[in-house]
Design an enzyme around this catalytic site. Structure first.
Site, PDB file in Angstrom:
ATOM      1  CD  GLU A 292      98.797  71.687 105.577  1.00  0.00           C
ATOM      2  OE1 GLU A 292      97.981  71.506 106.519  1.00  0.00           O
ATOM      3  OE2 GLU A 292      99.990  71.428 105.660  1.00  0.00           O
TER       4      GLU A 292
ATOM      5  CB  CYS B 165      99.917  68.842 108.546  1.00  0.00           C
ATOM      6  SG  CYS B 165     100.522  68.380 106.919  1.00  0.00           S
TER       7      CYS B 165
END
Length: 589
Positions: free
Chosen positions: A301, A335
Site C-alpha cells: 500500500e 495515504c
C-alpha cells in the site's frame, strides 16, 4: 378525524395491554428462558482454560543497534532512547514468533475472538494513555488521536470478532459432471509469521489493524514501526503482551520491532511467510525486490494523490466541510488524503474563497498545551518536502490563499501552516507528487470530458471522492477513474466499513487489507478434493497405462457431447459415445 382515529387505536392497544398483562409477562419470560437455554446447550464457546503466563520481555526490546532518539515533533523535546534491532536480533524475534504461532495456530475462532475482545477492553481502559502516547509520537491533536487511533482500532477489532470466521470459513466448490463422485472445498490455513512494516502517521492503529487480522487468521505478527514514531511502542507492546499472557498465550505472538531501514530489510529477508508494507512507492519497490530473492509474497500500500471531485450542483457549505476534512485530516499525513481538489468552474471562485477563509480562521499549536484544530507534522524531512512543493507551485503559477509556510509561532516543532492553493494545473509538480502534508490544491474543471483525463493524470490510484447531487453521474464518473476505492458524497468513510477491502492500483500498490480479502490475504489457500461418498473411485481402464488405442475416440466423443454447441450436435456425439463404449466396455471398468 385522523386524530380521533389515532386516539381510538391507542386506547384499544392500552386496553389490550392492561387486560393481558399476565399473559404478556409469561410470553416474555418464556422467550428469554428459551434463549438462555439455547445459549447454554447449543451455543457453547469452544475455549480452553489456560493458566496465565509470565509477561516476560519482548525479544524486540533487546536491540543493540543504532540508538533512536524519540523526539516529540510538536515540542522538539526528547522522550527517550530506543535501540534498533540488528539483523541477527530480528531473526531471534522470528524464532520466538514461530514458536508462538505453532501453538496459536491450533486455537479455535472462539479463542481468537476472546483475545480480540480483550484488546477492545484494553483500548477502552487505557484510552487516555494511548491517545497521549500517539500525540507525543506524532504531534497530532487529541481529536485526531482519539478518532484515528482508538475509534478505528475498536471498529477493526469489532468487525473481526463478528465477521472474521465467516471470511475464513471452508467453502464448498463446484464439481463438474465428469467428477461427480468427488467433492471439492477450499480451506484457509495460517501462513505462519506475517512481517508488517508501517509508517509513522498512525503508530497505534496501524499496528493493531494489521496484527489483529494476522493473528485472527492464525498467524504471528512481527511489526516494524517507523523510527519517527517509536516511543509509543513501549506502552503499546506492554499492553498487548499483558492481554496475551493473561489468557495463557505466548506474548511473543505479536512483537513490535524498532529500527531504521536496516531493520526493515532484515525483516523482509529473515524468513517471514508474507510481507505487508505501507509506505512510499520508492521504499515499496525496494521491499518487493528484497522479497523476490526468497519469493516472499507481498502486499503493498504505497500512498496516493487522491482526487476529490466537486460538481456545481452541491450545497457549498456541505461540500466545503467534507473537502476540509479530506485535505487536512491528520494534517494531510494520510495515504487517502484528498491531495487534488477538482471544482467545477461555476462555483470555483466562491469555493476557493470560502475554503481559504475557513482555513485562515483555524488554530494550530502543540496539542499538549491546549485545544487546537491542528497539531504538528511528524517527520522533519516531510516538512521540508511540503515547503518545497508549495514554493515550487507558487513559482509555477499557483495562487496562495492560505498558509504556505512554516508556522513562525512554533520554531522548535515540525509545524507547517495548513495551506490552500488555487489555480493549480496538471503541469505543476504538486499535481503529480504526493505531498503527504497540509495542502489543499484546487483545480478548475469545466465538464466531464475535461475532468477525467486530469483526475487520472498521475501515477497513483488509491482512492477517489466525488461530491454531487446527481448520484448516477457520480457513479458514471467514478467508473472511469483509475482507483482502488471510490467514495460518493463523503470522504474516508469507507475505512470505517471494515468489510470493504483497502488498497489501490498503479503506483499505489497491489493486494488488499481489511475486509474478507485482507483476512484471506493472510492465509494459505488449500484446495481439497476427496471422495463424495467415502467410496474409493477406481481408475478406469480408459485412462490407465498402457493407453488403449480406442481411448482417444471415446474421449473425443465425450468432449463433443459435453462442450459442443447445439442440441443436435450433442445428441449425435452421445450416440457415437455410446456406440464406442459398447464396442469397448472394458475401458470404463
Amino acid at each position: 378525524m385522523e386524530n380521533s382515529h389515532s386516539q381510538c387505536i391507542f386506547k384499544n392497544a392500552k386496553d389490550f395491554l392492561t387486560a393481558n398483562n399476565a399473559l404478556i409477562y409469561q410470553v416474555v419470560v418464556a422467550i428469554l428462558s428459551i434463549a438462555f437455554l439455547y445459549k447454554i446447550l447449543f451455543n457453547r464457546k469452544n475455549i480452553t482454560k489456560r493458566a496465565k503466563r509470565d509477561i516476560g520481555i519482548s525479544p524486540a526490546s533487546n536491540g543493540t543497534g543504532t540508538k533512536i532518539d524519540c523526539i516529540n515533533p510538536a515540542t522538539g523535546k526528547s522522550m527517550g532512547i530506543v535501540n534498533s534491532l540488528k539483523p541477527d536480533e530480528v531473526r531471534t524475534c522470528l524464532e520466538a514468533a514461530q514458536k508462538a504461532q505453532a501453538e496459536w495456530g491450533q486455537t479455535t475462532f472462539d479463542e481468537r475472538r476472546q483475545i480480540l475482545q480483550d484488546f477492545i477492553d484494553m483500548f477502552i481502559k487505557h484510552e487516555n494513555e494511548l491517545v497521549e502516547a500517539s500525540m507525543r509520537d506524532t504531534g497530532k491533536t487529541r481529536f485526531e488521536a482519539m478518532f484515528g487511533e482508538i475509534l478505528t482500532s475498536c471498529e477493526k477489532l469489532r468487525y473481526l470478532i463478528q465477521n472474521g470466521e465467516k471470511a475464513l470459513k471452508t467453502e464448498d466448490r463446484i464439481v463438474p459432471m465428469l467428477m461427480g463422485t468427488k467433492s471439492a472445498r477450499l480451506e484457509y490455513h495460517p501462513l505462519g509469521v506475517i512481517g508488517i512494516i508501517i509508517p509513522w502517521n498512525y503508530p497505534i492503529h496501524s499496528i493493531i489493524s494489521a496484527a489483529a487480522a494476522a493473528i485472527f487468521a492464525g498467524n504471528a505478527a512481527l511489526v516494524k514501526v517507523s523510527e519517527w514514531s517509536t516511543h509509543s511502542k513501549i506502552l503499546f507492546e506492554h499492553l498487548l503482551r499483558k492481554v496475551l499472557s493473561n489468557r495463557g498465550y505466548d506474548p511473543n505472538l505479536i512483537q513490535i520491532l524498532p529500527g531504521m531501514g536496516e531493520t526493515g530489510e532484515a525483516l523482509v529477508r529473515c524468513g517471514v511467510d508474507k510481507i505487508l508494507f505501507i509506505g512510499s512507492p520508492g521504499t515499496g519497490k525496494r521491499v518487493m525486490k528484497a522479497a523476490s530473492d526468497s519469493l516472499t509474497p507481498v502486499i503493498l500500500e504505497l500512498g496516493g494523490k487522491d482526487p476529490m471531485i466537486v460538481f456545481d450542483d452541491v450545497d457549498l457549505d456541505w461540500a466545503l466541510a467534507i473537502v476540509q476534512r479530506g485535505c487536512f485530516i491528520n494534517l494531510g499525513q494520510n495515504c487517502i488524503s484528498s491531495e487534488r481538489v477538482f471544482v467545477q468552474e461555476k462555483i470555483y471562485d466562491k469555493f476557493c474563497k470560502q475554503m481559504a477563509d475557513k482555513i485562515n480562521s483555524l488554530k494550530q499549536g502543540p496539542p499538549e498545551e491546549g485545544h487546537f484544530d491542528f497539531g504538528s507534522m511528524t517527520m522533519p524531512a516531510q516538512v521540508d518536502k511540503v515547503e518545497h512543493l508549495v514554493g515550487t507551485a507558487i513559482k509555477e503559477g499557483a495562487t496562495l490563499l492560505a498558509g504556505g509556510k512554516r508556522n513562525p509561532a512554533y520554531p522548535k516543532g515540525n509545524y507547517f501552516l495548513p495551506t490552500v492553493l488555487a489555480n493549480v494545473t496538471e503541469n505543476m509538480t504538486i499535481f503529480q507528487e504526493e505531498a503527504f502534508g497540509p495542502v489543499c490544491s484546487i483545480i478548475k474543471f469545466s465538464n466531464e470530458h475535461d475532468l477525467i483525463p486530469k483526475a487520472n493524470g498521475t501515477a497513483f490510484g488509491l482512492g477517489c471522492s466525488i461530491l454531487s447531487s446527481d448520484i448516477k453521474r457520480a457513479e458514471r464518473i467514478g467508473s472511469k477513474i483509475s482507483t482502488g476505492m471510490l467514495t460518493i458524497n463523503d470522504y474516508g468513510a469507507s475505512y470505517l466499513i471494515q468489510d470493504l477491502p483497502f488498497g489501490g492500483c498503479k503506483e499505489s500498490g497491489f493486494g488488499r487489507f481489511n475486509g474478507p480479502e485482507g483476512l484471506r490475504g493472510f492465509s494459505r489457500e488449500v484446495s481439497i478434493l476427496t471422495d463424495r461418498f467415502g467410496i474409493k473411485t477406481p481408475v478406469p481402464r480408459l485412462i490407465r497405462y498402457p493407453i488403449d488405442p480406442a481411448s482417444v475416440g471415446i474421449i473425443r466423443q465425450a468432449i463433443y457431447m459435453i462442450y459442443q454447441r447445439g442440441i443436435a450436435n450433442k445428441l449425435r456425439a452421445a450416440l457415437n459415445f455410446t456406440a464406442q463404449v459398447i464396442k469397448n466396455p472394458k475401458l470404463l471398468l
